[in-house]
Design an enzyme around this catalytic site. Structure first.
Site, PDB file in Angstrom:
ATOM      1  N   ARG A  24       0.808  -1.226   0.000  1.00 38.07           N
ATOM      2  CA  ARG A  24       0.000   0.000   0.000  1.00 38.07           C
ATOM      3  C   ARG A  24       0.842   1.277   0.000  1.00 38.07           C
ATOM      4  NH1 ARG A  24       0.853  -2.372   4.504  1.00 38.07           N
ATOM      5  NH2 ARG A  24       1.158  -1.234   6.433  1.00 38.07           N
ATOM      6  N   LYS A  57      12.377   4.980   5.253  1.00 38.98           N
ATOM      7  CA  LYS A  57      11.165   5.383   4.533  1.00 38.98           C
ATOM      8  C   LYS A  57      11.252   6.811   4.011  1.00 38.98           C
ATOM      9  CE  LYS A  57       7.551   2.429   6.477  1.00 38.98           C
ATOM     10  NZ  LYS A  57       6.258   2.409   7.184  1.00 38.98           N
ATOM     11  N   ASP A 105       0.210   6.954  13.039  1.00 35.36           N
ATOM     12  CA  ASP A 105      -0.698   5.890  13.454  1.00 35.36           C
ATOM     13  C   ASP A 105      -0.792   5.771  14.967  1.00 35.36           C
ATOM     14  OD1 ASP A 105       1.779   4.893  14.014  1.00 35.36           O
ATOM     15  OD2 ASP A 105       1.668   3.182  12.655  1.00 35.36           O
ATOM     16  N   CYS A 134      -9.247 -10.252  35.811  1.00 36.25           N
ATOM     17  CA  CYS A 134      -9.658 -11.584  36.261  1.00 36.25           C
ATOM     18  C   CYS A 134     -10.130 -12.455  35.099  1.00 36.25           C
ATOM     19  CB  CYS A 134     -10.743 -11.474  37.322  1.00 36.25           C
ATOM     20  SG  CYS A 134     -10.111 -10.836  38.893  1.00 36.25           S
TER      21      CYS A 134
END
Length: 1058
Positions: free
Chosen positions: A515, A528, A576, A632
């Site tokens: 993407r 990047k 993000d 729990c």
């Protein structure tokens, strides 16, 4: 943001077979997916393996079945201008079987404003042929070819989906008729300046397997009546979330066994915890238990052909504030096609003569339309504006419509998600200048440069202004790559005084390639930001882009300092992390800079625009916190595989990360013990016991020791602890009210018996032993046979449950329990720990969880640990794919959503650069391409506050010059007096960050000491940190009383020190 999808017209049919049970009748509308090809769905044949390393994030959106259908679908994209290349890019990234690019035209200067794979030297060359090698690089699994001939029937018959862009209406009708009659799915997309159009025809019988892509809901049953219809009541822990018309199935129901394993049945919702099903009056009595799960039922949906839909259109509304426009634009686009056919060109930009002619043509089209479509009052101004901008070609509009169109192609291939039924129109006229009279024809004429397509819409003045912009882009992931592409296309920061700074500290991974389209396989492991900057220079060599690798945060304020921010025109966030977004937002508020904020989650996406002195900020409103799993439930009472996966992730951290970190601190930090003993509750005991286990009780010296530890830990977690739990709460235990203890959300567990021949048991030992060895710097092993031999000699002490062990049943009980620590036990532990001096050179190696490396044993451990615990509690296990999603906290992502969202971001950018001042000009947006659903709203205005008749918002502040005219800095006394004198405010508390500088309750001796100290000296002393040389101003926050002694809320103070 809560959203409702637009209503859809569906044609739903059911099989004629007779239902086999009372509960099966409602199932008659369900469809089973046919095994062979139907309505153009390609035959799967020999399926290629899915490369999960590449497609992992997309698989969490689509699923494996839809992905397999994509991989057997060949797609034709006709028209390789900006819109066509956007669609092609997205479907190639998605991983279809093959893509053919078709275009008979040659590149023109106006194409370069949005066709990112054309370069200036390509003008005059065939668009498809030039684009083919550049698009082919995107995905090595997808063959990409170019075709420049006519769209004849023999050629078209080889495709499952045909996409037409920028195609004359006459050709659309010809191709559409052939596709409709031959079961080939058709997508028609068009953009004209600030307008977009999309049409879908997926045949008369398309099978839709999943309309929304959401995970099926499930709930626990507490009661089912014997009635007609039967009424199901769910536990009131949470609303069931079902809707009337949903299909559900039942499992684990006790008593009324007839419900278990039946065909899915349709329900009618009666309330948030109840719904009715079929006639249960003849069923056995319900006893207890049961899980009800939503079932996705395939449907058949039917599409009209293009001629029929043209005459009787159904619209998907993209903006409910403009709900009247789709019908108007339906007429306008038909008139525009007529204009182009008559003149061989689009209307000239902002030309009154051509606009008048288009209005006349539209009036004629409207007059001849069917009554259902005919407009009583044709919006002449809208049609005139369409004519003004139709010659334009804008990258953001192409990104938005191209993202939508590519998603429709994927729906056509896979049957996943609800298609557009059948027309969608979109406009972004708010992007035009608020004073439109300033935009004249002479400013929009082509100049034979790469921005001609944009100048045709906005004129040359905006183009020059875009070139001068100085922007910061934070993040170079999927959204960051799309933003950089659009920045390059529109010319942002491409002028002499302009610049774009992109920062991202991450390196490229294989999963990014699906993407983040600026990256290629040979870029994996590179930075990047550097790679994205280099790639975007290829798209537009004029862009002045600089790359950095610094996180934008408090630690880098010496880099992103006052000078840096003051020189910016705006910031685009592509982060993000909510915390990182809020930090960037705070900086933008402080420096009063516009912020373009966006994000995606699968097919969902949102855009928020933050404008100084006009809108609220990103931090002004927040989503509710994520619902946490009770402690729990995780420790003793899991009832879903998500619980066992979170437990396994906590195990990983508690075994292989935290103990090693604590041991290393113990060995090198002389104050570790002092700091540990000050921890709250039982934490000191837990930390010191873990250090003792790591250094004394469980420290391995060989690989065999690690295998022994892993085997014994297996027995502790999956046998001994479960035996102890059942000793405390036997299977037949009753509560104080007489109800079974093991009922509802509490599933009664059973201990496991270790079996060396059970592959899951051996998986656990292999992963745990290797990770344990790694944390001690020992060499591991992948020899399963060798480990099996070692396991045969491992002796595991027999376990006997103990009395007096307290196991808490709820978090409330856990919190109310006295958390006392035995000081004697702590002293014993301190004495038993080896002195750091006796371990010279020894250290441990904390392991940080990494989900995407399948060779590191991390996910092996998570999958095995979770599924073994699931087996303890009879919970269905999760495969590795789902386990990675939950334990790795992965955000599902797909290229289509990123492209569409960034298109909307850059439409807002046009407004920001032009300096729009009207709140209603801006649009916050939310989209869900799966439904499809679109919501646009004007941003909320900045909330207004008041003190002493003085109104203020978050964008206001007190400006205080610390350095006085005599060259000396203001003291605390002078600061307090300044506000009393100038603003009639008495400061009761003053702070800088977490440092309290002054308060009315401060001891008199300390107050006397501070009052005559300079402000910066107080800040340095209290915070125990020297101010950096880059710091030119401090942010001070105050609590104040007004002249009446009332507490009032006031803005913060910007205290300038140089």
């Amino acid at each position: 943001m809560a959203c409702l999808p637009p209503s859809k017209k569906l044609c739903v049919f059911g099989p004629d077979s007779k239902p086999s049970s009372p509960c099966a009748s409602a199932y008659s509308v369900m469809f089973r997916v046919p095994s062979g090809p139907t309505s153009g769905m390609p035959k799967r044949g020999s399926e290629a393996d899915i490369d999960e390393g590449l497609y992992s994030r997309q698989l969490y959106v689509l699923g494996h079945e839809a992905m397999k259908h994509l991989q057997t679908s060949s797609v034709l994209v006709s028209g390789l201008r900006g819109l066509g290349v956007e669609i092609a890019k997205n479907i190639i990234l998605a991983g279809v079987k093959a893509v053919t690019l078709h275009d008979r035209g040659t590149a023109e200067w106006s194409d370069l404003s949005s066709q990112f794979y054309l370069r200036e030297e390509d003008v005059g060359k065939n668009r498809a042929e030039v684009s083919q090698p550049r698009l082919a690089e995107l995905n090595s699994y997808v063959p990409v070819s170019a075709y420049t001939g006519a769209l004849v029937e023999d050629f078209l018959s080889g495709f499952q989906v045909v996409v037409l862009t920028n195609t004359p209406l006459e050709e659309q009708l010809q191709v559409g008729a052939f596709c409709h009659s031959h079961g080939i799915k058709l997508v028609v997309a068009d953009t004209r300046g600030l307008f977009g159009q999309l049409f879908c025809d997926f045949g008369e019988e398309m099978i839709l397997t999943d309309s929304n892509g959401e995970q099926p809901l499930s709930a626990m049953v507490s009661m089912v009546t014997r009635d007609s219809p039967g009424v199901v009541t769910c536990l009131d822990e949470a609303r069931h979330g079902f809707e009337s018309g949903d299909f559900v199935s039942f499992t684990e129901v006790q008593g009324m066994n007839e419900l278990n394993g039946t065909c899915p049945m349709q329900i009618e919702v009666l309330g948030p915890y109840t719904f009715s099903i079929c006639d249960t009056s003849s069923f056995s009595d319900y006893t207890c238990g049961g899980i009800v799960s939503q079932v996705k039922v395939p449907k058949k949906i039917s599409f009209k052909s293009l001629p029929a839909a043209l005459a009787e259109p159904d619209f998907v509304v993209t903006d409910f504030a403009k709900s009247f426009r789709p019908a108007q634009l339906h007429i306008g686009f038909q008139a525009l096609h007529q204009f182009c056919a008559l003149h061989g060109r689009s209307p000239r930009p902002h030309n009154e003569e051509d606009a008048a002619e288009l209005v006349t043509l539209a009036q004629t089209v409207n007059a001849h339309a069917l009554l259902a479509v005919q407009q009583d009052n044709l919006d002449v101004e809208l049609i005139r504006t369409l004519a003004y901008v139709a010659a334009g070609d804008l990258a953001p509009i192409n990104a938005f419509i191209g993202g939508l169109a590519a998603q429709e192609v994927m729906k056509a291939c896979s049957g996943k998600f609800m298609p557009v039924m059948q027309w969608l129109y979109f406009d972004a006229l708010e992007c035009l200048p608020e004073d439109q009279e300033a935009l004249t024809e002479d400013k929009c004429l082509p100049c034979r440069n790469r921005y001609d397509g944009q100048v045709a819409v906005f004129g040359s003045d905006l183009q020059e202004k875009l070139g001068r912009q100085n922007y910061l882009l934070v993040g170079a992931g999927a959204i960051g790559c799309e933003l950089l592409k659009n920045f390059a296309m529109i010319g942002l920061g491409c002028g002499e005084r302009g610049a774009v700074t992109v920062t991202d500290m991450d390196i490229i991974e294989k999963s990014n390639l699906n993407r983040q389209f600026l990256f290629r396989p040979w870029d994996v492991t590179k930075l990047k930001s550097d790679t994205a900057a280099a790639a975007v220079r290829q798209l537009n060599p004029h862009i002045r882009v600089m790359s950095r690798q610094d996180r934008v945060g408090p630690d880098t304020e010496h880099i992103y300092d006052d000078d840096f921010f003051q020189n910016l025109d705006g910031v685009a966030s592509a982060l993000d992390s909510v915390d990182a977004r809020m930090y960037v937002d705070r900086r933008c508020v402080f420096y009063r800079k516009p912020l373009l904020e966006s994000g995606t989650w699968g097919t969902k996406g949102n855009v928020q625009v933050v404008i100084p002195f006009l809108t609220e900020s990103y931090s002004s409103s927040q989503d509710p916190p994520e619902k946490r799993i009770p402690i729990c439930t995780l420790k003793n009472f899991p009832n879903a595989v998500e619980h066992t996966l979170q437990w396994a992730r906590d195990e990983f951290e508690g075994l292989f990360k935290h103990p090693a970190e604590n041991v290393n601190q113990y060995l090198i930090d002389s104050k570790f013990m002092e700091r540990t003993l000050r921890l709250a509750g039982t934490q000191p005991l837990e930390v010191l016991e873990a250090v003792q286990r790591s250094l004394v009780l469980q420290r391995p010296h060989t690989w065999a020791d690690c295998v022994t530890w892993a085997c014994r830990h297996w027995h502790t977690q999956y046998s001994s602890n479960i035996q102890q739990l059942l000793h405390n709460f036997p299977p037949d235990q009753l509560t104080s009210s007489g109800a079974p203890f093991w009922s509802g959300p509490k599933r009664c567990p059973h201990p496991l018996t270790f079996d060396i021949n059970n592959s899951l048991h051996l998986d656990y030992v292999m992963a745990a032993a290797n990770l344990f060895a790694q944390s001690y710097g020992l060499l591991g092993s992948r020899d399963r046979a060798g480990v099996a031999i070692l396991l045969q000699s491992v002796k595991v002490p027999e376990f006997t449950p103990k009395s007096g062990i307290k196991i808490h049943v709820s978090d409330q009980e856990l919190q109310s329990a006295e958390a006392s620590v035995d000081d004697t036990r702590l002293q014993e532990l301190k004495a038993m720990l080896p002195s750091p001096e006796t371990l010279p050179g020894f250290k441990m190696y904390p392991i940080n969880f990494e989900k995407d490396d399948d060779s590191n044993f991390h996910m092996d451990f998570i999958v095995a640990a979770s599924n073994l615990r699931a087996e303890n509690y009879n919970i269905p296990p999760a495969d590795r794919h789902k386990s990675k999603l939950v334990a790795g906290r992965i955000i599902p992502a797909i290229a289509t959503t990123s492209a569409a969202i960034v298109g909307l971001v850059c439409l807002e950018l046009y407004k920001v650069v032009q300096g729009h001042q009207q709140l209603e000009s801006y649009k916050n947006s939310f989209i869900n391409l799966a439904l499809p659903f679109f919501s646009f709203s004007e941003p909320l205005a900045a909330p207004r506050h008041q003190y002493s008749n003085q109104e203020w918002t978050l964008w206001d502040r007190f400006e205080v010059q610390g350095l006085q005219s005599n060259g000396e800095e203001m003291t605390l006394r002078q600061f307090l007096n300044y506000f009393k004198r100038e603003h009639k405010l008495e400061i009761t508390m003053l702070s800088q960050g977490v440092s309290l500088l002054y308060s009315f309750f401060m001891p008199a001796s300390r107050l006397k000491e501070r009052l005559d100290q300079p402000m910066t000296e107080i800040v340095s002393r209290v915070s125990k940190r020297k101010l950096g040389q880059h710091v030119r101003a401090l942010v001070l926050e105050m609590c104040c009383n007004n002249e009446s002694g009332e507490d009032v809320e006031v803005p913060y103070v910007r205290y300038t020190i140089c």
